[in-house]
Design an enzyme around this catalytic site. Structure first.
Site: not given
Ligand code: UD1
Ligand code: CA
Length: 451
Positions: A9-10, A15, A77, A443
């Site tokens: 959740a970081a 978007r 990532g 009253r």
């Molecule tokens: C990710 C997957 C993708 C998958 C998709 C499904 C990767 C590289 N890709 O892409 O294959 O199909 O989810 O929804 O994993 N987060 C962190 N720290 C970071 C980056 C992300 O905690 O540095 C957390 C985000 O808060 C989020 C989750 O990881 O809760 C997924 O990150 P997000 O950037 O949404 O990944 P997608 O592009 O959706």
């Molecule tokens: Ca996502």
């Protein structure tokens, strides 16, 4: 099951175009993060680990003691994010499940099956996949000629051939804890400057160990919230699921599309909920009630056979059985309506107990009052409870008749069986069985003595 859960959740949630962290945006009234937390709590007794980074403090404040926290200082990532949880979990044996906080519709059943799949797997990881026509944004699941998964390719890096694949990475994984941390450290920085968690699949394969892929049949489950459009779509899906479950449990709703029930609400059978009604924050509604249309009930308890029409009930109110109210009433915190109380239009009640059988038919304000049984409150009555500095109490004993437009200047007490005349401004206590009239009220007679 020997299982720990990590919730990622970081991420910034760019978007969403918001100053609120993505995982705190409300879905059916609750912050997104609550959904993965609730599932995690049902799956494992171990406190889940949330990886926080962007707006970490705000997320921590909302989650409180329902999780442990790992800090990812820079969002490099998903692979890098998971590594942030290592110091908390490296002594942990068994399995480690990883889910993203932005996937609120993943069900407990699906994740349980994922854990069971990994428990039987001799290899280091199992993952969820799904088939969907609209693949945009998801990593593609690449299988070899033997049909076994051998890589996940992120969209940004996929070849046209890989882009045409419609088996997608859901983003939920279950790892063998003994393999995970070493595997993670072997992820290479991608050309986008991120460490992709998805690269562990290729690493496992190069170690010569198999990856289990479990297909989710309902693509809705795998919906990730990246924009507010997704949030609205997820809300529609979740609302429809919640409403279906209530209808099957004996609750009627003529128009489920405009009936908004949050997840932790309770409703008794044979209750009917009319359109544009919101049941929020753990509201509890009894059996055989008629609620709405156009009603909001938050965190309050409603007895059986109550009728609530076009009204607002804030958190902290209690209605006993057979209460009828509305249209256009407002109950605020601490309003307690006894059995069979009737509030007509435009009544407001705050921090007051109205005993059984009280009738208040038209536009009145009752605050900080204790009202006995079978009291009749005439149109336009006001408890003047605020003197500019403090709130003062009003006590009205049983069987009192309050005339229309009476001002009860608190603190004041009206004795049993007393009456006030229309327009009376009552500034002093009234003896039982006495009638007072005028401004200020005096009253007129004492009914039991005939004077
Ligand atoms: C990710 C997957 C993708 C998958 C998709 C499904 C990767 C590289 N890709 O892409 O294959 O199909 O989810 O929804 O994993 N987060 C962190 N720290 C970071 C980056 C992300 O905690 O540095 C957390 C985000 O808060 C989020 C989750 O990881 O809760 C997924 O990150 P997000 O950037 O949404 O990944 P997608 O592009 O959706
Ligand atoms: Ca996502």
């Amino acid at each position: 099951m020997d299982l720990s859960i990590v919730i990622l959740a970081a991420g910034q949630g760019t978007r969403m175009v918001s100053s609120l962290p993505k995982v705190l945006h409300p879905l059916c009234g609750q912050p997104l993060i609550n959904y993965s937390l609730r599932t995690a709590a049902s799956l494992s007794e171990r406190l889940p680990v949330i990886v926080v980074g962007h707006e970490a403090e705000e997320v921590r404040n909302v989650v409180g003691d329902k999780a442990r926290f790992a800090m990812q200082e820079k969002q490099l990532g998903t692979g890098h994010a998971l590594l942030a949880a290592e110091s908390l979990l490296k002594e942990q044996r068994g399995m480690i499940m990883v889910i993203a906080a932005d996937m609120p519709l993943l069900t407990l059943e699906t994740l349980k099956t994922l854990a069971e799949t990994q428990a039987r797997n001799s290899g280091p990881l199992s993952m969820l996949t799904m088939h969907a026509e609209d693949a945009r944004g998801f990593g593609r699941v690449i299988r070899g000629e033997d049909k076994k998964v051998f890589a996940i390719v992120e969209e940004a890096q996929a070849t046209p051939e890989q882009l045409a694949v419609h088996e997608l990475n859901v983003g939920a994984y279950c790892f063998d804890a003994d393999w995970l941390w070493d595997g993670l450290k072997r992820i290479q920085l991608s050309s986008k400057g991120e460490y992709y968690l998805t690269d562990v699949v290729g690493i496992a394969i190069s170690d010569g160990v198999g990856v289990q892929a479990l297909q989710v049949s309902d693509a809705d489950e795998a919906m990730g919230i990246n924009t507010r459009v997704h949030l609205a779509e997820a809300e529609a899906i979740l609302r429809s699921k919640i409403n279906h479950a209530w209808m099957l449990a004996g609750v009627s709703m003529p128009d489920p599309l405009t009936t908004y029930i949050e997840p932790d609400v309770k409703i008794g059978k044979d209750t009917i909920i009319y359109p544009n009604t919101y049941l929020r924050k753990g509201a509890q509604v009894g059996e055989g009630c008629s609620i709405g249309p156009d009603t909001i009930i938050e965190g309050s308890i409603i007895g059986n056979h109550c009728t609530i029409l076009s009204s607002v009930i804030d958190s902290g109110a209690i209605l006993e059985d057979d209460v009828a109210m509305g249209p256009y009433c407002h109950l605020r915190s601490g309003a307690h309506l006894g059995r069979g109380v009737h509030l007509g239009n435009f009544g407001e009640v705050k921090n007051s107990h109205l005993a059984a059988g009280v009738k208040m038919g038209h536009f009145s304000y009752i605050g900080d009052a204790t009202i006995g049984e079978n009291v009749n409150i005439g149109a336009g009555t006001v408890t003047c409870n605020y003197d500019g500095e403090r709130k003062n109490p009003t006590i009205i004993e049983d069987d009192v008749f309050i005339g229309s437009d009476t001002m009860l200047v608190a603190p004041v007490k009206i004795g049993k069986g007393a009456k006030t005349g229309a327009g009376a401004v009552v500034t002093h206590d009234v003896e039982p069985n006495t009638t007072v009239v005028g401004v200020p009220a005096r009253r007129l007679r004492k009914t039991d003595q005939g004077d």
